[in-house]
Design an enzyme around this catalytic site. Sequence first.
Site, PDB file in Angstrom:
ATOM      1  N   GLU A 125       0.834  -1.197   0.000  1.00 37.57           N
ATOM      2  CA  GLU A 125       0.000   0.000   0.000  1.00 37.57           C
ATOM      3  C   GLU A 125       0.873   1.252   0.000  1.00 37.57           C
ATOM      4  O   GLU A 125       1.829   1.321   0.773  1.00 37.57           O
ATOM      5  CB  GLU A 125      -0.928   0.008   1.229  1.00 37.57           C
ATOM      6  CG  GLU A 125      -2.020   1.045   1.130  1.00 37.57           C
ATOM      7  CD  GLU A 125      -3.047   0.924   2.259  1.00 37.57           C
ATOM      8  OE1 GLU A 125      -4.157   1.450   2.100  1.00 37.57           O
ATOM      9  OE2 GLU A 125      -2.734   0.314   3.297  1.00 37.57           O
ATOM     10  N   GLY A 260       3.943  -1.284  11.477  1.00 38.01           N
ATOM     11  CA  GLY A 260       2.500  -1.340  11.667  1.00 38.01           C
ATOM     12  C   GLY A 260       1.919  -2.703  11.326  1.00 38.01           C
ATOM     13  O   GLY A 260       2.436  -3.745  11.720  1.00 38.01           O
ATOM     14  N   ALA A 261       0.823  -2.676  10.574  1.00 39.04           N
ATOM     15  CA  ALA A 261       0.173  -3.906  10.122  1.00 39.04           C
ATOM     16  C   ALA A 261      -0.490  -3.612   8.783  1.00 39.04           C
ATOM     17  O   ALA A 261      -0.852  -2.471   8.498  1.00 39.04           O
ATOM     18  CB  ALA A 261      -0.854  -4.397  11.152  1.00 39.04           C
ATOM     19  N   MET A 262      -0.668  -4.638   7.972  1.00 40.92           N
ATOM     20  CA  MET A 262      -1.221  -4.462   6.628  1.00 40.92           C
ATOM     21  C   MET A 262      -2.263  -5.525   6.349  1.00 40.92           C
ATOM     22  O   MET A 262      -2.051  -6.711   6.578  1.00 40.92           O
ATOM     23  CB  MET A 262      -0.101  -4.522   5.587  1.00 40.92           C
ATOM     24  CG  MET A 262      -0.594  -4.399   4.155  1.00 40.92           C
ATOM     25  SD  MET A 262      -1.462  -2.828   3.856  1.00 40.92           S
ATOM     26  CE  MET A 262      -2.340  -3.235   2.344  1.00 40.92           C
ATOM     27  N   GLU A 263      -3.413  -5.072   5.816  1.00 42.90           N
ATOM     28  CA  GLU A 263      -4.629  -5.873   5.731  1.00 42.90           C
ATOM     29  C   GLU A 263      -4.701  -6.788   4.518  1.00 42.90           C
ATOM     30  O   GLU A 263      -5.782  -6.986   3.955  1.00 42.90           O
ATOM     31  CB  GLU A 263      -5.835  -4.936   5.685  1.00 42.90           C
ATOM     32  CG  GLU A 263      -5.976  -4.087   4.414  1.00 42.90           C
ATOM     33  CD  GLU A 263      -5.361  -2.716   4.483  1.00 42.90           C
ATOM     34  OE1 GLU A 263      -5.724  -1.853   3.673  1.00 42.90           O
ATOM     35  OE2 GLU A 263      -4.509  -2.490   5.366  1.00 42.90           O
ATOM     36  N   ASN A 264      -3.618  -7.386   4.084  1.00 46.23           N
ATOM     37  CA  ASN A 264      -3.666  -8.279   2.935  1.00 46.23           C
ATOM     38  C   ASN A 264      -4.778  -9.316   3.108  1.00 46.23           C
ATOM     39  O   ASN A 264      -4.905  -9.925   4.166  1.00 46.23           O
ATOM     40  CB  ASN A 264      -2.329  -9.011   2.793  1.00 46.23           C
ATOM     41  CG  ASN A 264      -1.152  -8.086   3.012  1.00 46.23           C
ATOM     42  OD1 ASN A 264      -0.988  -7.112   2.314  1.00 46.23           O
ATOM     43  ND2 ASN A 264      -0.348  -8.403   4.020  1.00 46.23           N
ATOM     44  N   GLU A 295      -7.369  -4.326  11.049  1.00 48.39           N
ATOM     45  CA  GLU A 295      -6.951  -5.004   9.817  1.00 48.39           C
ATOM     46  C   GLU A 295      -8.017  -5.979   9.332  1.00 48.39           C
ATOM     47  O   GLU A 295      -8.234  -6.126   8.129  1.00 48.39           O
ATOM     48  CB  GLU A 295      -5.624  -5.722  10.046  1.00 48.39           C
ATOM     49  CG  GLU A 295      -4.497  -4.845  10.573  1.00 48.39           C
ATOM     50  CD  GLU A 295      -4.247  -3.603   9.740  1.00 48.39           C
ATOM     51  OE1 GLU A 295      -4.484  -3.635   8.515  1.00 48.39           O
ATOM     52  OE2 GLU A 295      -3.806  -2.585  10.305  1.00 48.39           O
ATOM     53  N   HIS A 298     -10.770  -4.349   7.331  1.00 45.21           N
ATOM     54  CA  HIS A 298     -10.365  -4.081   5.953  1.00 45.21           C
ATOM     55  C   HIS A 298     -10.692  -5.234   5.012  1.00 45.21           C
ATOM     56  O   HIS A 298     -10.799  -5.023   3.801  1.00 45.21           O
ATOM     57  CB  HIS A 298      -8.858  -3.852   5.891  1.00 45.21           C
ATOM     58  CG  HIS A 298      -8.430  -2.463   6.226  1.00 45.21           C
ATOM     59  ND1 HIS A 298      -8.959  -1.350   5.637  1.00 45.21           N
ATOM     60  CD2 HIS A 298      -7.472  -2.016   7.082  1.00 45.21           C
ATOM     61  CE1 HIS A 298      -8.349  -0.276   6.105  1.00 45.21           C
ATOM     62  NE2 HIS A 298      -7.455  -0.647   7.004  1.00 45.21           N
ATOM     63  N   GLU A 317      -9.404   3.456   5.523  1.00 45.87           N
ATOM     64  CA  GLU A 317      -8.766   3.600   6.828  1.00 45.87           C
ATOM     65  C   GLU A 317      -9.701   4.108   7.921  1.00 45.87           C
ATOM     66  O   GLU A 317      -9.716   3.574   9.027  1.00 45.87           O
ATOM     67  CB  GLU A 317      -7.545   4.511   6.706  1.00 45.87           C
ATOM     68  CG  GLU A 317      -6.475   3.964   5.778  1.00 45.87           C
ATOM     69  CD  GLU A 317      -5.963   2.588   6.199  1.00 45.87           C
ATOM     70  OE1 GLU A 317      -6.174   2.187   7.356  1.00 45.87           O
ATOM     71  OE2 GLU A 317      -5.349   1.916   5.360  1.00 45.87           O
TER      72      GLU A 317
END
Length: 809
Positions: A125, A260-264, A295, A298, A317
């Site tokens: 992202e 952080g963290a990522m919502e794959n 997450e 998302h 977001e």
Amino acid sequence: MSTGSLTQAEAEHRAALLSVRHYEITVDFTDLPTGPAVRCVSTVAFTCAEPGAETFVDCAARVLAGTQNGEPLPPAADGRIPLPALAAENTLRVETVQADTTDGAGVHKVVDPADGEVYVWMTFEPDAAHRVWACFDQPDLKAPHTFAVTAPAAWVVTSNSGDPKVETLDGVRRWTFPATPPLSPYNTVVNAGPLHEIRREAAGHDLGIFARRSLAAVLERDADEIFTVTTQGLAFFGDVFGMPFPQRKYDQVFMPEFGGAMENYGCVTWSDAALRRAAPTPAEREVLATVLLHEMAHIWFGNIVTMRWWDDLWLNEAFAEFACYWAASRATRYTDAWAGLLVGDKLSAYLADQGPTSHPIRQPVPDVAEAASIFDAITYPKGAAVLRQLATYVGEENFVTGMKAYFARHAWGNTTLQDLIDALAAASGRDLDRWRAGWLDTAGTDRLTLEPDGAGLVLAGVGPDGPPRPQVLAVGAYTRGAAGLARTALAEVDVQGPRTPVDLPAGADFYLVNDEDLTYARTRPAGGAEALVAAAGELPTAVSRGVVVAILWDMLTTGEATPEQTVRCLTAVLAVETSDAVIEPYLRLAGNAAELWAGDDRRDALLAAVAEACLALAEQPGRRQVALRGLARVARDLDEVARLRELAGDDVHLHWRALIRTAELGGATGDAARELLARDPDPDARYQALAVRAAAPDADGKAAVWQAMAVERTVPIGSLTTVTTAFWRPGQDALLAEYADRYLKVLPELDRAGMIPAMAYSQRMFPVFGIGADFPARAEAAAEAAAPVVRKAVRERADELRRMLRSRT
């Protein structure tokens, strides 16, 4: 390879021209144990609505070979490969190599210092997928993705879809994953390494969590909590969105040096800093739960339904931030989660919304570089607060009905803001045009005050440019008794103009505007700051106390309250607080008020007041750990630090905090730091030792830490706050002055590893001591040459520093 920033006009033209049928991505990690390279082959099937037209595919990795419908491709330039003379049906094949896996964007290789094992993660992202393989890197060209990954035989590979086919081939393994549903390129992922894996069956889902081997014990410790919240969240969102998570496997991968963290989709990637090396405090447990739920939200709002372009970033977001607190308070044990938002990130939103970078929640985004600069306090916590207000405004039952209709209609497609507004307006019967214009298209904050009006009361409000926004909020009336303030009445107020009658009895001892924190507005009490200080410790709930703290903190930032009043308010609340999760944030605020907002002549007295509050809290069951952490920050002398180290027992993390304070106070730490480093099982303990060195009033130590932090960039994001906070200490101005200038020199380079590192380094390395009154302006001038994401972060920090300097004098 350099890369241009995709513009909205280019994206709209390409989306009208193309439809992507499928991606087949092969990934080769076999060089990584000893080298830097990730090799990929991207095969893309797509159609063109205007045969003969031309466009481009995004690709910022080095191209080894490429064909379009069997014909060689033109060379890449500026992160793009031209695609001439398109047919109605097209097949694109591009072979690439990305060797910048240490400091580049999109893909990152990490060597664990504990055991030398290698790990690799990807995060895309807003548009970093094309830095690894060729793709049409924009959110509204969604397509199924099939990944085939070759990796060392000892490695585990994770990706979006579950149940891969795993084959052993000549000493390596090949992982072939089923095709995903239609996803935007930025929602895809591949992570790999010799990961420790834990799996759990729950409510029809196959849940997995992963971490590097050196953190296996920490992952095992937290597994029950993670699986419990994951199960609760999947059930809650599946219910309120009318659509269960449509895949059986849901994985969460905790990776080193991730931000952080990522919502794959189906495979969320986290920073493994979220796995606390010491036993987590209540606040840390709540943060883990809310980030997990953010997450997860998302998956629906971002993955299943995706914004068409980044001007609707809030669809992603802000909604996820609102939804995570909604889910936490309704579906988990964190029933006071809204109080955590209020005394944490929402304070940042109020400050940012009054500063030079304030912007509407929804704003024009001409290109992706600009999109990267609006992942901020207005998009996240203000957006969350505004969406909570929207749910209140339309009624929660109507809100849920509207959301179910929205997902039923738009699943696996792309939407705009208007699609969401239309669904909620239809469900509620309310005209939301004024609401949308006021809340989403207008920057700034409302200001609300309660005033006498004859024999009654009226809520007077002003908005950023006139009347207040339309909103529904609550006003509480409180009467003082032997047990403090008790709420005797609560009025719901539907604000549609500058003056709204409030149906409450006159003569109450205290009135709380925005009781329950249902809206996003700045309020002021009739008796000023002292009225808040007097009421703070007497209010009956965590949220009511949090509202008072938020008002007073806002008054501190605007010069209407002093650091002394702020510390008195916070210590009064800490003495009576019933919600364990907000104790730590309150101690942090009290420490900030004393350390950052008070002048040199007042700082010691306020730090002593915070220390007394910590000592009192340490006597309460279950709060000792948090209280001693707070004391480590504000301990008054070396004797008090020595006593703290005795109280720390086997808590290695607390011993590090005590050593940092010892170093700051000028005490010897060398032998103690070496001994602690030798027995600390944390694979990242060396950054704690670096923080000890950073805190000392020693020129050589400061120089060495700056070299590691700002020049070599060897401090990972998860440890950056610890090191930078230790580096910029009060009372060390003479030592720190040169580093303020050095910060300005490195600003133009801070975006080189992508959006999240750019935000982290520019914000957290920003000087707060060792500067003169002219530094904020100098920082803003230096940032003009930097990327938008860095320029934005510097302007925000400069505004806050100006306010601090005013408060100090």
